[in-house]
Motif scaffolding. Structure first.
Motif, PDB file in Angstrom:
ATOM      1  N   GLU A  83       0.579  -1.237   0.120  1.00  0.00           N
ATOM      2  CA  GLU A  83      -0.062   0.198   0.126  1.00  0.00           C
ATOM      3  C   GLU A  83       1.100   1.029  -0.120  1.00  0.00           C
ATOM      4  O   GLU A  83       0.365   2.099  -0.676  1.00  0.00           O
ATOM      5  CB  GLU A  83      -1.290   0.350   1.343  1.00  0.00           C
ATOM      6  N   ILE A  84       2.412   1.314   0.820  1.00  0.00           N
ATOM      7  CA  ILE A  84       3.171   2.505   0.601  1.00  0.00           C
ATOM      8  C   ILE A  84       3.801   2.355  -0.908  1.00  0.00           C
ATOM      9  O   ILE A  84       3.202   3.536  -0.856  1.00  0.00           O
ATOM     10  CB  ILE A  84       4.146   2.510   2.049  1.00  0.00           C
ATOM     11  N   VAL A  85       3.612   1.712  -1.254  1.00  0.00           N
ATOM     12  CA  VAL A  85       4.657   1.190  -1.966  1.00  0.00           C
ATOM     13  C   VAL A  85       3.243   2.207  -3.870  1.00  0.00           C
ATOM     14  O   VAL A  85       3.855   3.450  -4.523  1.00  0.00           O
ATOM     15  CB  VAL A  85       4.848   0.807  -3.234  1.00  0.00           C
ATOM     16  N   GLN A  86       2.493   2.043  -3.508  1.00  0.00           N
ATOM     17  CA  GLN A  86       1.605   2.202  -4.392  1.00  0.00           C
ATOM     18  C   GLN A  86       0.639   4.151  -4.057  1.00  0.00           C
ATOM     19  O   GLN A  86       0.222   4.527  -5.004  1.00  0.00           O
ATOM     20  CB  GLN A  86      -0.177   1.040  -4.346  1.00  0.00           C
ATOM     21  N   THR A  87       0.404   3.617  -2.902  1.00  0.00           N
ATOM     22  CA  THR A  87       0.078   5.534  -2.602  1.00  0.00           C
ATOM     23  C   THR A  87       1.314   6.692  -2.784  1.00  0.00           C
ATOM     24  O   THR A  87       0.890   7.095  -3.648  1.00  0.00           O
ATOM     25  CB  THR A  87       0.806   5.419  -0.754  1.00  0.00           C
ATOM     26  N   ALA A 116      -3.830   6.817   7.042  1.00  0.00           N
ATOM     27  CA  ALA A 116      -4.936   5.800   5.196  1.00  0.00           C
ATOM     28  C   ALA A 116      -5.011   4.741   6.002  1.00  0.00           C
ATOM     29  O   ALA A 116      -5.272   4.343   5.467  1.00  0.00           O
ATOM     30  CB  ALA A 116      -3.968   6.150   4.271  1.00  0.00           C
ATOM     31  N   LEU A 117      -3.943   4.091   6.536  1.00  0.00           N
ATOM     32  CA  LEU A 117      -3.560   2.690   6.442  1.00  0.00           C
ATOM     33  C   LEU A 117      -4.238   2.586   8.037  1.00  0.00           C
ATOM     34  O   LEU A 117      -3.918   0.765   8.678  1.00  0.00           O
ATOM     35  CB  LEU A 117      -2.042   2.044   6.586  1.00  0.00           C
ATOM     36  N   GLU A 118      -4.479   3.468   8.863  1.00  0.00           N
ATOM     37  CA  GLU A 118      -4.502   2.959  10.096  1.00  0.00           C
ATOM     38  C   GLU A 118      -3.551   2.098  11.012  1.00  0.00           C
ATOM     39  O   GLU A 118      -4.065   1.364  11.429  1.00  0.00           O
ATOM     40  CB  GLU A 118      -6.674   2.360  10.324  1.00  0.00           C
ATOM     41  N   VAL A 119      -2.560   3.520  11.075  1.00  0.00           N
ATOM     42  CA  VAL A 119      -1.342   2.662  11.869  1.00  0.00           C
ATOM     43  C   VAL A 119      -0.485   3.805  12.108  1.00  0.00           C
ATOM     44  O   VAL A 119      -1.091   4.724  12.530  1.00  0.00           O
ATOM     45  CB  VAL A 119      -0.270   1.604  10.999  1.00  0.00           C
ATOM     46  N   SER A 120       0.543   3.414  13.110  1.00  0.00           N
ATOM     47  CA  SER A 120       1.048   4.861  13.908  1.00  0.00           C
ATOM     48  C   SER A 120       1.969   4.958  13.153  1.00  0.00           C
ATOM     49  O   SER A 120       2.280   4.519  11.480  1.00  0.00           O
ATOM     50  CB  SER A 120       1.498   4.872  15.589  1.00  0.00           C
ATOM     51  N   GLN A 121       2.230   6.433  12.775  1.00  0.00           N
ATOM     52  CA  GLN A 121       3.421   6.884  12.136  1.00  0.00           C
ATOM     53  C   GLN A 121       4.913   6.282  12.286  1.00  0.00           C
ATOM     54  O   GLN A 121       5.767   6.268  11.540  1.00  0.00           O
ATOM     55  CB  GLN A 121       4.502   8.767  12.658  1.00  0.00           C
ATOM     56  N   ARG A 122       5.166   5.576  13.693  1.00  0.00           N
ATOM     57  CA  ARG A 122       6.310   4.773  14.087  1.00  0.00           C
ATOM     58  C   ARG A 122       6.112   3.601  12.959  1.00  0.00           C
ATOM     59  O   ARG A 122       7.171   3.061  12.326  1.00  0.00           O
ATOM     60  CB  ARG A 122       6.094   4.361  15.093  1.00  0.00           C
ATOM     61  N   SER A 123       4.996   3.154  12.286  1.00  0.00           N
ATOM     62  CA  SER A 123       5.279   2.277  12.323  1.00  0.00           C
ATOM     63  C   SER A 123       5.181   2.303   9.832  1.00  0.00           C
ATOM     64  O   SER A 123       5.934   1.297   9.853  1.00  0.00           O
ATOM     65  CB  SER A 123       3.521   1.455  11.902  1.00  0.00           C
ATOM     66  N   VAL A 124       4.989   3.178   9.720  1.00  0.00           N
ATOM     67  CA  VAL A 124       5.483   3.718   8.362  1.00  0.00           C
ATOM     68  C   VAL A 124       6.546   4.067   8.388  1.00  0.00           C
ATOM     69  O   VAL A 124       7.472   4.091   7.303  1.00  0.00           O
ATOM     70  CB  VAL A 124       4.290   5.559   8.673  1.00  0.00           C
ATOM     71  N   TYR A 125       7.668   5.032   9.346  1.00  0.00           N
ATOM     72  CA  TYR A 125       8.767   5.169   9.657  1.00  0.00           C
ATOM     73  C   TYR A 125       9.396   4.139   9.404  1.00  0.00           C
ATOM     74  O   TYR A 125      10.127   3.439   8.520  1.00  0.00           O
ATOM     75  CB  TYR A 125       9.704   5.336  10.506  1.00  0.00           C
TER      76      TYR A 125
END
Length: 237
Positions: free
Chosen positions: A9-13, A29-38
């Motif tokens: 999903e991150i690559v698609q975004t 958008a993914l309903e997760v924490s920013q820490r998870s995104v990092y």
């Protein structure tokens, strides 16, 4: 959402974005924490996905990294892997070969860095492989269904009686233990199901029922659906 799904999903975004996308926006958008995104972006970068940017600035996907026009999510890919595994258990040899080809194409279409997120060896369909019927080529039946072409069968019913039939095949039902041909039987003037292993011989004939297939399928589906008792379906041949 599992990590593998988030990576997709991150690559698609980022691929679709026209300007840098912040971690906060991705996290929402993914309903997760920013820490998870990092952490996920760091993981993608470690897999050499060309993501540039940083905290507070936003992230972009550098040109040159593309996904195929049709990209599955991790769950959709697992569904395809399982479906192909199930297909390899049928008695339809041509479809077995096609299943292997599809699996190879799916694997080849996925970007190498993300392909590691999917392990096809982790999903299996277990059980006996159905024997291919000796008297009928299921590939010929499937083509006859598509072309609305009649077939001639030598058929032995459950009581052992042998008859010659001309049928108008409209569907195939793949059960674990057998394959049934659904057809309009010209001998009985009715819809019938023929078990493939009871077909003694078969051949396509130079006669067609073009324009009738949809009507016959509507009649069949109207009298039988997969979730209804078998007794409500067309009588056996």
């Amino acid at each position: 959402m599992r990590k593998a799904s988030r990576l997709f999903e991150i690559v698609q975004t980022l691929r679709l974005a026209r300007r840098p996308v912040t971690a906060a926006r991705i996290a929402a958008a993914l309903e997760v924490s920013q820490r998870s995104v990092y952490r996920d972006i760091a993981a993608l970068q470690a897999m050499r996905v060309p993501i540039e940017g940083g905290r507070g600035i936003g992230y972009v996907l550098r040109p040159g990294f593309t996904l195929p026009p049709l990209m599955f999510t991790i769950e959709e890919t697992e569904a395809v892997v399982l479906a192909l595994s199930l297909l390899r258990r049928t008695g339809d040899e041509e479809l077995r070969a096609a299943a292997s080809q599809v699996a190879a194409k799916v694997a080849a279409a996925m970007p190498a860095p993300l392909a590691r997120a999917i392990d096809g060896r982790a999903i299996h369909a277990w059980g006996e492989v159905a024997a291919s019927p000796a008297g009928v080529d299921l590939a010929t039946v499937r083509r006859a269904v598509r072309d609305e072409r009649k077939l001639k069968l030598s058929y032995r019913d459950e009581a052992g009686r042998e008859t010659e039939r001309t049928i108008r095949p409209i569907a195939l039902i793949y059960y674990p233990e057998t394959t049934n041909i659904v057809a309009w039987c010209e001998l009985r003037s009715a819809l019938r199901q023929f078990r493939a292993e009871r077909v003694l011989a078969s051949q396509a004939v130079d006669a067609y029922f073009r324009g009738e297939g949809d009507r016959l399928r509507d009649a069949w589906i109207g009298g039988w659906m997969p979730d209804r008792p078998a007794a409500s379906g067309p009588a056996p041949g």
